[in-house]
Design a protein around this motif. Structure first.
Motif, PDB file in Angstrom:
ATOM      1  N   GLU A 194       0.840  -1.197   0.000  1.00  0.00           N
ATOM      2  CA  GLU A 194       0.000   0.000   0.000  1.00  0.00           C
ATOM      3  C   GLU A 194       0.879   1.253   0.000  1.00  0.00           C
ATOM      4  O   GLU A 194       1.965   1.262   0.591  1.00  0.00           O
ATOM      5  N   THR A 195       0.419   2.305  -0.659  1.00  0.00           N
ATOM      6  CA  THR A 195       1.166   3.566  -0.720  1.00  0.00           C
ATOM      7  C   THR A 195       0.496   4.615   0.166  1.00  0.00           C
ATOM      8  O   THR A 195      -0.528   4.350   0.801  1.00  0.00           O
ATOM      9  N   LEU A 196       1.069   5.809   0.168  1.00  0.00           N
ATOM     10  CA  LEU A 196       0.476   6.930   0.904  1.00  0.00           C
ATOM     11  C   LEU A 196      -0.877   7.334   0.332  1.00  0.00           C
ATOM     12  O   LEU A 196      -1.668   7.991   0.999  1.00  0.00           O
ATOM     13  N   VAL A 197      -1.115   6.943  -0.908  1.00  0.00           N
ATOM     14  CA  VAL A 197      -2.346   7.323  -1.600  1.00  0.00           C
ATOM     15  C   VAL A 197      -3.425   6.273  -1.328  1.00  0.00           C
ATOM     16  O   VAL A 197      -3.233   5.101  -1.662  1.00  0.00           O
ATOM     17  N   PRO A 198      -4.548   6.651  -0.744  1.00  0.00           N
ATOM     18  CA  PRO A 198      -5.629   5.680  -0.557  1.00  0.00           C
ATOM     19  C   PRO A 198      -6.056   5.089  -1.901  1.00  0.00           C
ATOM     20  O   PRO A 198      -6.100   5.790  -2.910  1.00  0.00           O
ATOM     21  N   ASN A 199      -6.324   3.787  -1.920  1.00  0.00           N
ATOM     22  CA  ASN A 199      -6.763   3.074  -3.135  1.00  0.00           C
ATOM     23  C   ASN A 199      -5.657   2.828  -4.143  1.00  0.00           C
ATOM     24  O   ASN A 199      -5.933   2.384  -5.263  1.00  0.00           O
ATOM     25  N   LEU A 200      -4.398   3.102  -3.774  1.00  0.00           N
ATOM     26  CA  LEU A 200      -3.285   2.886  -4.708  1.00  0.00           C
ATOM     27  C   LEU A 200      -2.226   2.003  -4.055  1.00  0.00           C
ATOM     28  O   LEU A 200      -1.661   2.346  -3.020  1.00  0.00           O
ATOM     29  N   ALA A 201      -1.973   0.837  -4.681  1.00  0.00           N
ATOM     30  CA  ALA A 201      -0.912  -0.071  -4.233  1.00  0.00           C
ATOM     31  C   ALA A 201       0.105  -0.234  -5.352  1.00  0.00           C
ATOM     32  O   ALA A 201      -0.169   0.078  -6.516  1.00  0.00           O
ATOM     33  N   ILE A 202       1.294  -0.703  -4.988  1.00  0.00           N
ATOM     34  CA  ILE A 202       2.329  -0.945  -6.000  1.00  0.00           C
ATOM     35  C   ILE A 202       3.031  -2.261  -5.710  1.00  0.00           C
ATOM     36  O   ILE A 202       3.290  -2.609  -4.553  1.00  0.00           O
ATOM     37  N   ALA A 203       3.295  -3.018  -6.781  1.00  0.00           N
ATOM     38  CA  ALA A 203       4.183  -4.177  -6.700  1.00  0.00           C
ATOM     39  C   ALA A 203       5.564  -3.655  -7.071  1.00  0.00           C
ATOM     40  O   ALA A 203       5.809  -3.326  -8.234  1.00  0.00           O
ATOM     41  N   PRO A 204       6.468  -3.519  -6.084  1.00  0.00           N
ATOM     42  CA  PRO A 204       7.721  -2.803  -6.325  1.00  0.00           C
ATOM     43  C   PRO A 204       8.744  -3.627  -7.095  1.00  0.00           C
ATOM     44  O   PRO A 204       8.650  -4.850  -7.202  1.00  0.00           O
ATOM     45  N   SER A 205       9.740  -2.909  -7.596  1.00  0.00           N
ATOM     46  CA  SER A 205      10.804  -3.516  -8.383  1.00  0.00           C
ATOM     47  C   SER A 205      12.123  -3.442  -7.616  1.00  0.00           C
ATOM     48  O   SER A 205      12.318  -2.578  -6.767  1.00  0.00           O
ATOM     49  N   THR A 206      13.031  -4.357  -7.951  1.00  0.00           N
ATOM     50  CA  THR A 206      14.410  -4.296  -7.458  1.00  0.00           C
ATOM     51  C   THR A 206      15.353  -4.541  -8.635  1.00  0.00           C
ATOM     52  O   THR A 206      14.923  -4.956  -9.719  1.00  0.00           O
ATOM     53  N   LEU A 207      16.637  -4.320  -8.395  1.00  0.00           N
ATOM     54  CA  LEU A 207      17.625  -4.529  -9.458  1.00  0.00           C
ATOM     55  C   LEU A 207      17.717  -5.993  -9.892  1.00  0.00           C
ATOM     56  O   LEU A 207      18.265  -6.290 -10.957  1.00  0.00           O
ATOM     57  N   ASP A 208      17.169  -6.897  -9.091  1.00  0.00           N
ATOM     58  CA  ASP A 208      17.146  -8.314  -9.470  1.00  0.00           C
ATOM     59  C   ASP A 208      16.492  -8.520 -10.834  1.00  0.00           C
ATOM     60  O   ASP A 208      16.815  -9.474 -11.550  1.00  0.00           O
ATOM     61  N   LEU A 209      15.563  -7.630 -11.175  1.00  0.00           N
ATOM     62  CA  LEU A 209      14.851  -7.759 -12.460  1.00  0.00           C
ATOM     63  C   LEU A 209      15.796  -7.757 -13.655  1.00  0.00           C
ATOM     64  O   LEU A 209      15.451  -8.256 -14.725  1.00  0.00           O
TER      65      LEU A 209
END
Length: 266
Positions: free
Chosen positions: A80-95
């Motif tokens: 979950e992010t600071l923004v209500p109703n907005l989530a993110i599947a985050p990235s790392t350099l592993d990609l």
């Protein structure tokens, strides 16, 4: 595609610095602000969308790399992010290494599509998934296109804009022909527009002549507040709601919703 909800939009352009990540963050925020439930999938190894939404690297214990290699689902990666109703599947350099790991797999182009379908089947609350792609037409971008209903193309108002667009459109056609026959271009959003620059106005005219109604009416201006916001880990709509950039992204979100309604009505 069999997916009915959420609507999956890929934000893609193989050229760097055109506003892909900025568009993903702020469009996601604007859609959330008008009542949509949104998941952003950060598919760029640089992870700028994750950073721009305030997700510290220590929080990224499960990332889109884990999703792509099949070791985790999107639900486990979503933060979950600071923004209500907005989530993110985050990235790392592993990609950066994902292509090597899955390139020999028969389902290599369908990894993300399957992950989104599983996610959508388990959680019906999301209405939009936005995928932020790396600045290249690699296997990650192909996965995003294969998983999507439509492509949203940010295009910087500069001299070589149309040249890059033609290459992207060829890739979209290839994906449509071989992997995802329902894929379409949702629209082209002109970014970093500087009204003082005569060339920018010429680019706008050229792109509109070339792409017609596919070009959104909304143009995102070059705006210092938009540039500053990511360093504070916030979308510009939280950083400075009243600035020109924020207002432009709100208009773009409304325009996208209107296009979506027109598509469903057709």
């Amino acid at each position: 595609m069999t997916l009915t909800a959420p609507r999956v939009l890929t934000i893609a352009n193989q050229k760097g610095g055109v506003g892909k990540t900025t568009t993903a963050i702020n469009l996601g925020t604007a859609l959330a602000a008008i009542g949509e439930r949104v998941l952003i999938i950060d598919l760029d190894p640089q992870g700028n969308a994750s950073t721009g939404l305030g997700i510290d690297r220590r929080q990224r214990t499960v990332s889109t790399f884990d999703v792509m290699i099949g070791e985790a689902g999107l639900a486990a990666a979503a933060v979950e992010t600071l923004v209500p109703n907005l989530a993110i599947a985050p990235s790392t350099l592993d990609l950066l290494g994902v292509e090597l790991q899955i390139s020999s797999e028969r389902d290599r182009a369908f990894r993300l599509r399957r992950a989104i379908e599983d996610f959508a089947a388990a959680d019906q609350s999301y209405s939009y998934v936005l995928i932020d792609c790396p600045p290249s037409l690699n296997l990650l971008t192909i996965n995003a296109m294969t998983a999507s209903h439509a492509i949203l193309v940010p295009l910087q108002c500069e001299f070589f804009a149309l040249e890059g667009l033609s290459q992207l459109l060829k890739t979209v056609e290839q994906v449509r022909a071989t992997l995802n026959p329902d894929l379409s271009i949702h629209g082209v959003v002109l970014t970093m527009y500087d009204a003082r620059n005569n060339l920018a106005a010429q680019v706008v005219e050229d792109v509109r002549r070339h792409m017609g109604e596919k070009v959104y009416n909304t143009i995102i201006p070059r705006n210092v507040r938009v540039s500053e916001a990511p360093s504070h880990g916030k979308p510009v709509l939280l950083y400075d709601l009243k600035c020109n950039g924020s207002q432009a992204y709100l208009r773009l979100a409304s325009e996208i919703i209107a296009r979506e309604r027109a598509l469903h009505a057709a």
